[in-house]
Design a protein around this motif. Structure first.
Motif, mmCIF file in Angstrom:
data_model
loop_
_atom_site.group_PDB
_atom_site.id
_atom_site.type_symbol
_atom_site.label_atom_id
_atom_site.label_comp_id
_atom_site.label_asym_id
_atom_site.label_seq_id
_atom_site.Cartn_x
_atom_site.Cartn_y
_atom_site.Cartn_z
ATOM 1 N N GLY A 133 0.812 -1.205 0.000
ATOM 2 C CA GLY A 133 0.000 0.000 0.000
ATOM 3 C C GLY A 133 0.847 1.257 0.000
ATOM 4 N N ALA A 134 0.188 2.390 0.158
ATOM 5 C CA ALA A 134 0.873 3.678 0.104
ATOM 6 C C ALA A 134 1.839 3.840 1.275
ATOM 7 N N PRO A 135 2.917 4.604 1.086
ATOM 8 C CA PRO A 135 3.873 4.824 2.181
ATOM 9 C C PRO A 135 3.190 5.398 3.418
ATOM 10 N N PRO A 171 8.178 -1.787 3.245
ATOM 11 C CA PRO A 171 9.087 -2.640 4.021
ATOM 12 C C PRO A 171 8.282 -3.743 4.697
ATOM 13 N N PRO A 172 8.813 -4.967 4.789
ATOM 14 C CA PRO A 172 8.020 -6.086 5.323
ATOM 15 C C PRO A 172 7.698 -5.988 6.801
ATOM 16 N N ILE A 173 8.398 -5.132 7.538
ATOM 17 C CA ILE A 173 8.093 -4.954 8.957
ATOM 18 C C ILE A 173 7.811 -3.490 9.221
ATOM 19 N N CYS A 174 6.975 -3.244 10.231
ATOM 20 C CA CYS A 174 6.656 -1.884 10.641
ATOM 21 C C CYS A 174 7.811 -1.339 11.467
ATOM 22 N N ARG A 175 8.032 -0.047 11.414
ATOM 23 C CA ARG A 175 9.204 0.642 11.965
ATOM 24 C C ARG A 175 9.802 -0.053 13.190
ATOM 25 N N SER A 222 15.301 5.936 7.493
ATOM 26 C CA SER A 222 15.857 5.625 6.165
ATOM 27 C C SER A 222 15.157 4.439 5.515
ATOM 28 N N ILE A 223 14.334 3.715 6.278
ATOM 29 C CA ILE A 223 13.677 2.510 5.771
ATOM 30 C C ILE A 223 12.603 2.871 4.748
ATOM 31 N N CYS A 224 12.565 2.112 3.657
ATOM 32 C CA CYS A 224 11.538 2.313 2.635
ATOM 33 C C CYS A 224 11.221 0.970 1.982
ATOM 34 N N GLY A 225 10.323 1.000 1.021
ATOM 35 C CA GLY A 225 9.938 -0.214 0.332
ATOM 36 C C GLY A 225 11.013 -0.702 -0.617
ATOM 37 N N PRO A 226 10.945 -1.961 -1.023
ATOM 38 C CA PRO A 226 12.016 -2.563 -1.819
ATOM 39 C C PRO A 226 12.193 -1.958 -3.201
ATOM 40 N N ASN A 227 11.119 -1.415 -3.757
ATOM 41 C CA ASN A 227 11.186 -0.869 -5.107
ATOM 42 C C ASN A 227 10.937 0.632 -5.149
ATOM 43 N N ASP A 228 11.013 1.279 -4.000
ATOM 44 C CA ASP A 228 10.893 2.732 -3.954
ATOM 45 C C ASP A 228 12.140 3.366 -4.570
ATOM 46 N N ASP A 229 11.987 4.608 -5.038
ATOM 47 C CA ASP A 229 13.132 5.323 -5.602
ATOM 48 C C ASP A 229 14.194 5.572 -4.538
ATOM 49 N N LEU A 230 15.456 5.562 -4.962
ATOM 50 C CA LEU A 230 16.556 6.054 -4.136
ATOM 51 C C LEU A 230 16.712 7.536 -4.425
ATOM 52 N N VAL A 231 16.577 8.374 -3.410
ATOM 53 C CA VAL A 231 16.722 9.814 -3.572
ATOM 54 C C VAL A 231 18.083 10.240 -3.047
ATOM 55 N N LEU A 232 18.916 10.778 -3.914
ATOM 56 C CA LEU A 232 20.245 11.205 -3.504
ATOM 57 C C LEU A 232 20.135 12.375 -2.530
ATOM 58 N N PRO A 233 20.979 12.399 -1.503
ATOM 59 C CA PRO A 233 20.884 13.457 -0.492
ATOM 60 C C PRO A 233 21.509 14.763 -0.980
ATOM 61 N N ARG A 234 20.997 15.852 -0.455
ATOM 62 C CA ARG A 234 21.598 17.153 -0.758
ATOM 63 C C ARG A 234 23.041 17.189 -0.247
ATOM 64 N N GLY A 235 23.933 17.693 -1.053
ATOM 65 C CA GLY A 235 25.325 17.820 -0.643
ATOM 66 C C GLY A 235 26.130 16.552 -0.784
ATOM 67 N N GLY A 236 25.500 15.491 -1.247
ATOM 68 C CA GLY A 236 26.219 14.235 -1.426
ATOM 69 C C GLY A 236 26.510 13.978 -2.892
ATOM 70 N N ASP A 237 27.660 13.424 -3.189
ATOM 71 C CA ASP A 237 27.993 13.098 -4.570
ATOM 72 C C ASP A 237 28.698 11.752 -4.685
#
Length: 284
Positions: A7-9, A68-72, A107-122
């Motif tokens: 379901g939805a995040p 994610p298969p388990i709740c926080r 930081s936990i998310c679903g298995p096929n969610d997008d990876l969002v690059l962090p600000r200031g990280g390269d």
């Protein structure tokens, strides 16, 4: 059993994957897969519920988002440098004791969610890992008793922003804890589903190119040792996650190092624990 949440995040419902691959909605069971569930013999009660009701439970459409298969969980603990070949490629000494660090549970998310690059990280890097889910509270557990405290296993991509982790002082946690840096799943496989967690193939591809291809037989510290060791320093609560390290082939270890950029596609999997896929997006 194979446990899923869908379901939805933030609004995921509990479900199951049956032996024939069918995904069902287990909302009627009445509990999410959280600390209380695991602490109260939830796996045994869920199995009994499934035996009675799985055939009549609603199915989950194939295109439904998996969370994610388990709740926080209360903690997401990671073990660093736990594969001999990875320690070698990192040019680091093989540790005498497990190296422990944390990832923020945000930081936990679903298995096929997008990876969002962090600000200031390269220098965002990939790390396929076997994650262990704690089934019951563990304090000062012996190696011999450790597996009795394990509920099951999951696939985990321990994303790392190396610029934050290695170049800005302090401990590793800030390079490990960015939002979307801990995709878990697609499912939690209970302990009985995995014959030998110390003989599993782990692999990861970036844009279709195989980057990591290892086996858990290369562990420096195996699952019972890791669970026992961590329990000497903190209470492991039901539902807590311990991620057991990554094999060789990370971007940091390439010559020259290679890191993720927007548009990249990361795919990974572990024997018996399914596959996941993340599309890399730029910082928000």
């Amino acid at each position: 059993m194979k446990l899923i949440r869908f379901g939805a995040p933030g609004a995921e419902k509990p479900g199951l994957i049956l032996d024939d691959g069918t995904r069902i909605d287990a909302s009627a069971f009445g509990e999410d897969y959280d600390e209380r569930f695991f602490a109260a013999d939830g796996l045994q009660r869920l199995q009994a519920w499934a035996e009675r009701h799985a055939a009549s439970a609603p199915s989950v459409p194939e295109n439904t988002r998996l969370g994610p298969p388990i709740c926080r969980p209360s903690k997401l603990i990671c073990i660093g440098l736990n594969y001999r070949k990875h320690a070698e490629e990192s040019k680091m000494t093989i540790p005498n004791e497990p190296v422990i660090f944390f990832k923020a549970t945000s930081s936990i998310c679903g298995p096929n969610d997008d990876l969002v690059l962090p600000r200031g990280g390269d220098k965002t890097d990939w790390e396929v890992e076997l994650a262990v889910v704690v089934g019951k509270r563990a304090n000062y557990v012996s190696r011999e008793r450790a597996m009795a405290h394990v509920a099951g296993f999951m696939l985990h991509n321990d994303y790392s922003e190396r610029a934050f982790q290695l170049e800005r002082g302090g401990q590793w946690v800030k390079g490990k804890s960015c939002d979307t840096f801990a995709p878990l799943g697609p499912f939690l496989a209970t302990k009985d589903e995995i014959a030998d967690p110390h003989d599993l193939r782990l692999w990861l591809k970036v844009n279709g190119e195989l980057k990591q291809d290892g086996r858990t037989s290369d562990f420096i510290f195996d699952v019972p040792e890791v669970v026992s060791y961590v329990s000497q320093f903190m209470s492991l609560l039901p539902g807590d996650v311990i991620s057991t390290g990554t094999p060789a082939g990370v971007g940091f270890g390439q010559q020259p190092p290679v890191y993720l950029k927007p548009g990249d596609v990361v795919e990974l999997g572990i024997d018996g624990l399914g596959e996941s896929r993340q599309v890399v997006k730029g910082s928000r």
